[in-house]
Design a protein around this motif. Structure first.
Motif, PDB file in Angstrom:
ATOM      1  N   LEU A 171       0.832  -1.193   0.000  1.00 50.48           N
ATOM      2  CA  LEU A 171       0.000   0.000   0.000  1.00 50.48           C
ATOM      3  C   LEU A 171       0.873   1.252   0.000  1.00 50.48           C
ATOM      4  O   LEU A 171       0.664   2.189  -0.791  1.00 50.48           O
ATOM      5  CB  LEU A 171      -0.908  -0.001   1.226  1.00 50.48           C
ATOM      6  CG  LEU A 171      -1.980   1.103   1.278  1.00 50.48           C
ATOM      7  CD1 LEU A 171      -3.128   0.764   0.333  1.00 50.48           C
ATOM      8  CD2 LEU A 171      -2.500   1.274   2.703  1.00 50.48           C
ATOM      9  N   GLY A 172       1.889   1.251   0.888  1.00 50.60           N
ATOM     10  CA  GLY A 172       2.787   2.400   0.953  1.00 50.60           C
ATOM     11  C   GLY A 172       3.583   2.592  -0.321  1.00 50.60           C
ATOM     12  O   GLY A 172       3.846   3.726  -0.738  1.00 50.60           O
ATOM     13  N   ALA A 173       3.975   1.491  -0.947  1.00 50.08           N
ATOM     14  CA  ALA A 173       4.743   1.581  -2.186  1.00 50.08           C
ATOM     15  C   ALA A 173       3.930   2.253  -3.289  1.00 50.08           C
ATOM     16  O   ALA A 173       4.470   3.015  -4.104  1.00 50.08           O
ATOM     17  CB  ALA A 173       5.197   0.200  -2.630  1.00 50.08           C
ATOM     18  N   GLU A 174       2.613   1.988  -3.338  1.00 49.36           N
ATOM     19  CA  GLU A 174       1.747   2.629  -4.332  1.00 49.36           C
ATOM     20  C   GLU A 174       1.720   4.143  -4.116  1.00 49.36           C
ATOM     21  O   GLU A 174       1.823   4.923  -5.064  1.00 49.36           O
ATOM     22  CB  GLU A 174       0.330   2.062  -4.223  1.00 49.36           C
ATOM     23  CG  GLU A 174       0.201   0.611  -4.632  1.00 49.36           C
ATOM     24  CD  GLU A 174      -0.045   0.478  -6.127  1.00 49.36           C
ATOM     25  OE1 GLU A 174       0.050   1.491  -6.842  1.00 49.36           O
ATOM     26  OE2 GLU A 174      -0.335  -0.648  -6.567  1.00 49.36           O
ATOM     27  N   VAL A 175       1.583   4.553  -2.863  1.00 49.41           N
ATOM     28  CA  VAL A 175       1.529   5.983  -2.553  1.00 49.41           C
ATOM     29  C   VAL A 175       2.878   6.638  -2.846  1.00 49.41           C
ATOM     30  O   VAL A 175       2.947   7.723  -3.439  1.00 49.41           O
ATOM     31  CB  VAL A 175       1.123   6.199  -1.085  1.00 49.41           C
ATOM     32  CG1 VAL A 175       1.189   7.683  -0.719  1.00 49.41           C
ATOM     33  CG2 VAL A 175      -0.271   5.645  -0.823  1.00 49.41           C
ATOM     34  N   ALA A 176       3.971   5.983  -2.426  1.00 54.76           N
ATOM     35  CA  ALA A 176       5.303   6.543  -2.648  1.00 54.76           C
ATOM     36  C   ALA A 176       5.609   6.675  -4.135  1.00 54.76           C
ATOM     37  O   ALA A 176       6.180   7.674  -4.581  1.00 54.76           O
ATOM     38  CB  ALA A 176       6.359   5.672  -1.965  1.00 54.76           C
ATOM     39  N   ALA A 177       5.221   5.675  -4.929  1.00 55.20           N
ATOM     40  CA  ALA A 177       5.458   5.734  -6.367  1.00 55.20           C
ATOM     41  C   ALA A 177       4.695   6.886  -6.996  1.00 55.20           C
ATOM     42  O   ALA A 177       5.169   7.520  -7.948  1.00 55.20           O
ATOM     43  CB  ALA A 177       5.051   4.414  -7.013  1.00 55.20           C
ATOM     44  N   ALA A 178       3.504   7.178  -6.463  1.00 53.50           N
ATOM     45  CA  ALA A 178       2.717   8.286  -6.988  1.00 53.50           C
ATOM     46  C   ALA A 178       3.389   9.622  -6.716  1.00 53.50           C
ATOM     47  O   ALA A 178       3.278  10.557  -7.506  1.00 53.50           O
ATOM     48  CB  ALA A 178       1.319   8.268  -6.364  1.00 53.50           C
ATOM     49  N   ALA A 179       4.109   9.725  -5.599  1.00 52.07           N
ATOM     50  CA  ALA A 179       4.784  10.972  -5.235  1.00 52.07           C
ATOM     51  C   ALA A 179       6.156  11.112  -5.865  1.00 52.07           C
ATOM     52  O   ALA A 179       6.752  12.180  -5.803  1.00 52.07           O
ATOM     53  CB  ALA A 179       4.908  11.056  -3.713  1.00 52.07           C
ATOM     54  N   ALA A 180       6.673  10.049  -6.462  1.00 51.01           N
ATOM     55  CA  ALA A 180       8.044  10.046  -6.973  1.00 51.01           C
ATOM     56  C   ALA A 180       8.145  10.754  -8.310  1.00 51.01           C
ATOM     57  O   ALA A 180       7.154  10.977  -9.006  1.00 51.01           O
ATOM     58  CB  ALA A 180       8.553   8.612  -7.105  1.00 51.01           C
ATOM     59  N   SER A 181       9.378  11.079  -8.671  1.00 52.56           N
ATOM     60  CA  SER A 181       9.693  11.725  -9.948  1.00 52.56           C
ATOM     61  C   SER A 181      10.304  10.698 -10.899  1.00 52.56           C
ATOM     62  O   SER A 181      11.080   9.833 -10.483  1.00 52.56           O
ATOM     63  CB  SER A 181      10.674  12.874  -9.712  1.00 52.56           C
ATOM     64  OG  SER A 181      11.232  13.317 -10.926  1.00 52.56           O
ATOM     65  N   ASP A 182       9.958  10.794 -12.179  1.00 49.77           N
ATOM     66  CA  ASP A 182      10.569   9.945 -13.196  1.00 49.77           C
ATOM     67  C   ASP A 182      11.873  10.545 -13.721  1.00 49.77           C
ATOM     68  O   ASP A 182      12.804   9.833 -14.076  1.00 49.77           O
ATOM     69  CB  ASP A 182       9.604   9.723 -14.362  1.00 49.77           C
ATOM     70  CG  ASP A 182       8.448   8.811 -13.974  1.00 49.77           C
ATOM     71  OD1 ASP A 182       8.667   7.886 -13.174  1.00 49.77           O
ATOM     72  OD2 ASP A 182       7.326   9.046 -14.471  1.00 49.77           O
TER      73      ASP A 182
END
Length: 254
Positions: A171-182
């Protein structure tokens, strides 16, 4: 069944952080502007997190690297960022990844005091005090702690109104990936491992957002237990401000 959603634009998250009524956790004096540092992973799991050493070991060799005038000012209070929950940040006797280790600093420690000396190897190393020990750490793993805001509504709005996963880590990984930069690619690190009680909890650092003032964000994520795992309940986002820039009295990165 777990749902997967599209990516949440980091701009929206950061705007939510600035606009929301925020509670400042820690503030420190602003420092002068300088160029960003090259990240060099400097962690280990074999060193205990405390030390009684009060001064640098005697040495007859000069410090390596070039002095940097744009590092954190003397007295700046910094936090460890981007270090995994089962790891530590090495405090070394001198600048450099091959120097003797004096202590291991826990991954969420927030009271490292800069002594106003920075050297480039080319990664930047800063002289600090950790508890009663003086040594050098890789500046890539330090930041000022900024303001904290509840960004749950903004995230759920982008994720279609809900998010579920089998574990808090997922669950946290989904949220963190959404906040990350490509571009540049962010480093996503679990800094506080998942726990489960009435609610599930986990904390991620997202480091590297391509911003001159924001080093990254810290995401404290809460999940509601369900029959299939966890559903997203709350996301608290803390700004991690560049250690060579600073944070103002309102907890905003400068």
């Amino acid at each position: 069944m777990r749902r997967r959603f599209g990516r949440l634009p980091i701009a929206m998250i950061m705007l939510s952080l600035v606009a929301a009524a925020c509670a400042v956790e820690t503030s420190a004096p602003s420092t002068s502007t300088s160029s960003s540092t090259t990240s060099v992973v400097e962690t280990t799991t074999t060193i205990p997190p405390t030390s009684t050493t009060t001064s640098l070991p005697t040495t007859t060799t000069e410090l390596r690297g070039d002095p940097v005038e744009g590092g954190p000012q003397r007295g700046a209070v910094l936090a460890v960022v981007g270090v995994a929950h089962d790891d530590v940040l090495n405090l070394r006797a001198a600048p450099g990844a091959d120097q003797p280790i004096l202590a291991g600093i826990p991954p969420t420690y927030e009271e490292i005091v800069a002594l106003g000396e920075t050297r480039s190897l080319p990664a930047w190393w800063v002289k600090v005090v950790y508890e009663d020990t003086v040594g050098w750490v890789n500046l890539s793993f330090l930041a000022f702690i900024g303001a904290t805001s509840d960004v749950t509504a903004a995230i759920l709005d982008q994720l279609g109104g809900s998010l579920e996963a089998a574990t808090m880590t997922e669950l946290g990984a989904e949220v963190a990936a959404a906040a990350a930069s490509d571009d540049p690619p962010s480093d996503i690190v679990v800094v506080v491992d998942e726990t489960v009680g009435d609610l599930g909890e986990i904390t991620y650092d997202v480091i590297g957002l391509g911003d001159d003032s924001v080093a990254g964000v810290r995401l404290h994520i809460f999940g509601e237990p369900t029959t299939g795992g966890f559903s997203l309940r709350t996301v608290e986002m803390t700004a991690l401000c560049q250690p060579v820039r600073g944070v103002d009295d309102d907890g905003l990165c400068v």
